[in-house]
Design a protein around this motif. Structure first.
Motif, short mmCIF file in Angstrom:
data_model
loop_
_atom_site.label_atom_id
_atom_site.label_comp_id
_atom_site.label_asym_id
_atom_site.label_seq_id
_atom_site.Cartn_x
_atom_site.Cartn_y
_atom_site.Cartn_z
N ASP A 1 0.83 -1.21 0.00
CA ASP A 1 0.00 0.00 0.00
C ASP A 1 0.87 1.26 0.00
O ASP A 1 0.58 2.23 -0.70
CB ASP A 1 -0.93 0.00 1.21
CG ASP A 1 -2.00 -1.07 1.13
OD1 ASP A 1 -2.27 -1.56 0.02
OD2 ASP A 1 -2.56 -1.43 2.19
N THR A 2 1.93 1.23 0.79
CA THR A 2 2.82 2.39 0.86
C THR A 2 3.50 2.64 -0.47
O THR A 2 3.61 3.79 -0.93
CB THR A 2 3.89 2.16 1.95
OG1 THR A 2 3.24 2.01 3.23
CG2 THR A 2 4.86 3.33 2.02
N LEU A 3 3.97 1.57 -1.12
CA LEU A 3 4.69 1.72 -2.37
C LEU A 3 3.80 2.27 -3.47
O LEU A 3 4.28 2.96 -4.38
CB LEU A 3 5.29 0.38 -2.79
CG LEU A 3 6.36 -0.19 -1.84
CD1 LEU A 3 6.89 -1.51 -2.38
CD2 LEU A 3 7.50 0.80 -1.64
N GLN A 4 2.52 1.99 -3.42
CA GLN A 4 1.59 2.54 -4.41
C GLN A 4 1.56 4.06 -4.34
O GLN A 4 1.36 4.74 -5.35
CB GLN A 4 0.19 1.98 -4.19
CG GLN A 4 0.04 0.50 -4.50
CD GLN A 4 0.25 0.18 -5.96
OE1 GLN A 4 -0.28 0.84 -6.84
NE2 GLN A 4 1.07 -0.84 -6.23
N PRO B 1 3.53 2.70 -10.23
CA PRO B 1 3.32 1.24 -10.11
C PRO B 1 3.81 0.42 -11.29
O PRO B 1 4.39 -0.66 -11.10
CB PRO B 1 1.79 1.13 -9.97
CG PRO B 1 1.37 2.45 -9.39
CD PRO B 1 2.29 3.46 -10.01
N GLU B 2 3.65 0.90 -12.52
CA GLU B 2 3.99 0.05 -13.67
C GLU B 2 5.49 -0.19 -13.83
O GLU B 2 5.89 -1.11 -14.54
CB GLU B 2 3.41 0.62 -14.97
CG GLU B 2 3.84 2.03 -15.28
CD GLU B 2 2.81 3.06 -14.84
OE1 GLU B 2 2.73 4.12 -15.49
OE2 GLU B 2 2.10 2.80 -13.86
N SER B 3 6.33 0.63 -13.19
CA SER B 3 7.77 0.40 -13.28
C SER B 3 8.39 0.08 -11.93
O SER B 3 9.62 0.09 -11.79
CB SER B 3 8.46 1.61 -13.91
OG SER B 3 8.16 2.79 -13.20
N LEU B 4 7.57 -0.22 -10.97
CA LEU B 4 8.06 -0.51 -9.61
C LEU B 4 8.73 -1.88 -9.54
O LEU B 4 8.22 -2.87 -10.05
CB LEU B 4 6.89 -0.46 -8.62
CG LEU B 4 7.18 -0.82 -7.17
CD1 LEU B 4 8.18 0.14 -6.56
CD2 LEU B 4 5.88 -0.83 -6.36
#
Length: 242
Positions: free
Chosen positions: A145-148, A153-156
Motif C-alpha cells: 500500500d505504501t509503495l503505491q 506502479p507500472e515500473s516498480l
C-alpha cells in the motif's frame, strides 16, 4: 601450481577499498546521494579541486575538514553525517539524517547541498537519489500500500534481500525534482552495519548503471557514424567496380 605474480598495486588497492567504511544506519533514516562527473577529461582532472569542493561543503556547516591527501571522508556535518568518495571519473556525496520528514521524498531534503555550492561544482550530475529507510511493518500488504503512494506502479521493482533482512524498492524513474527514489524497509533485528551496506550498495548500483548508460549513448552515437561510413564505402566500391 606455479606462484602467480601479484600486480604491484593489488594490496594497496585492496586496503584502500576496506579503508572506506560502510555507514552504520538504523531505521528511520534519510539519505541524500549525489554523484557528479567533473567537466572535461574527468580521469585526468586536478583531484585537489574535488577536495576543495568537499572542504567548502564542510566549511558551510562548520564541520571538521579532511586530511590534505584524502580520497574518502566520513564524519559529522552539523546535524548530518557525510560520506564522500573520490573515484577515477566521478565523486560521490552521501548525507545521512536520522529523522524522517513528514513528506516522503521531500525535495527539500536535497537542500542539504546548498544551492550556491552546487552551482560552483563545475561538474555534471550522474545521478542523485533520495533514499528513505524505515522499519518494516508487520504485514507485507502494508508495504504494498505504501509503495503505491511512493512510486509509479507500472515500473516498480521490489525485492527481499539478504535472507529477508530488508525489503528494497524503486521505480528507477527521475522524479519531478530530478532525483531517483529508493526505499528500504528494515526487518526487525537487522543490524546497523548490514543496513548501511544495503544503502551503500543501492547507491553504487545506481551510479554504475548510470555510468554504463553514458557508454551506451556514446556507442549509439558512433553507430550512426559507422552506418554513414559503411554506406559511403559501399558507394565507393560500387564506383570502382563500374
Amino acid at each position: 601450481m606455479p606462484a602467480l605474480d601479484d600486480h604491484p598495486l593489488r594490496y594497496t588497492l585492496n586496503s584502500e577499498l576496506h579503508a572506506r567504511p560502510f555507514p552504520s544506519l538504523t531505521a528511520p533514516h534519510v539519505a541524500a546521494y549525489l554523484a557528479v562527473r567533473p567537466l572535461g577529461e574527468a580521469a585526468r582532472r586536478d583531484r585537489s579541486v574535488d577536495l576543495q569542493q568537499l572542504r567548502d561543503l564542510l566549511a558551510h556547516y562548520g564541520a571538521p575538514l579532511p586530511a590534505e591527501d584524502a580520497t574518502h571522508y566520513f564524519g559529522p556535518m552539523g546535524k548530518y553525517t557525510l560520506k564522500w568518495e573520490q573515484h577515477t571519473e566521478f565523486v560521490t556525496y552521501t548525507v545521512f539524517l536520522d529523522q524522517l520528514g513528514q513528506r516522503p521524498f521531500d525535495p527539500a531534503e536535497f537542500d542539504v547541498f546548498p544551492q550556491d555550492w552546487r552551482a560552483g561544482l563545475n561538474a555534471q550530475r550522474i545521478t542523485s537519489i533520495l533514499l528513505r529507510l524505515v522499519p518494516r511493518p508487520p504485514q507485507d500488504a502494508q508495504i504494498a500500500d505504501t509503495l503505491q503512494d511512493w512510486f509509479v506502479p507500472e515500473s516498480l521493482a521490489v525485492a527481499s534481500v539478504l535472507e529477508d533482512a530488508a525489503v528494497i524498492a524503486s521505480d528507477f524513474r527521475i522524479d519531478p525534482a530530478g532525483h531517483m527514489r529508493m526505499a528500504v524497509f528494515a526487518s526487525e533485528g537487522t543490524g546497523s552495519r548490514r543496513l548501511g551496506r544495503i544503502v551503500q550498495r543501492l547507491c553504487e548500483i545506481e551510479t554504475y548503471k548510470s555510468m554504463s548508460m553514458l557508454g551506451f549513448a556514446k556507442v549509439r552515437e558512433f553507430a550512426g557514424q559507422l552506418d554513414r561510413i559503411d554506406a559511403e564505402l559501399n558507394d565507393l566500391m560500387a564506383g570502382m567496380a563500374g
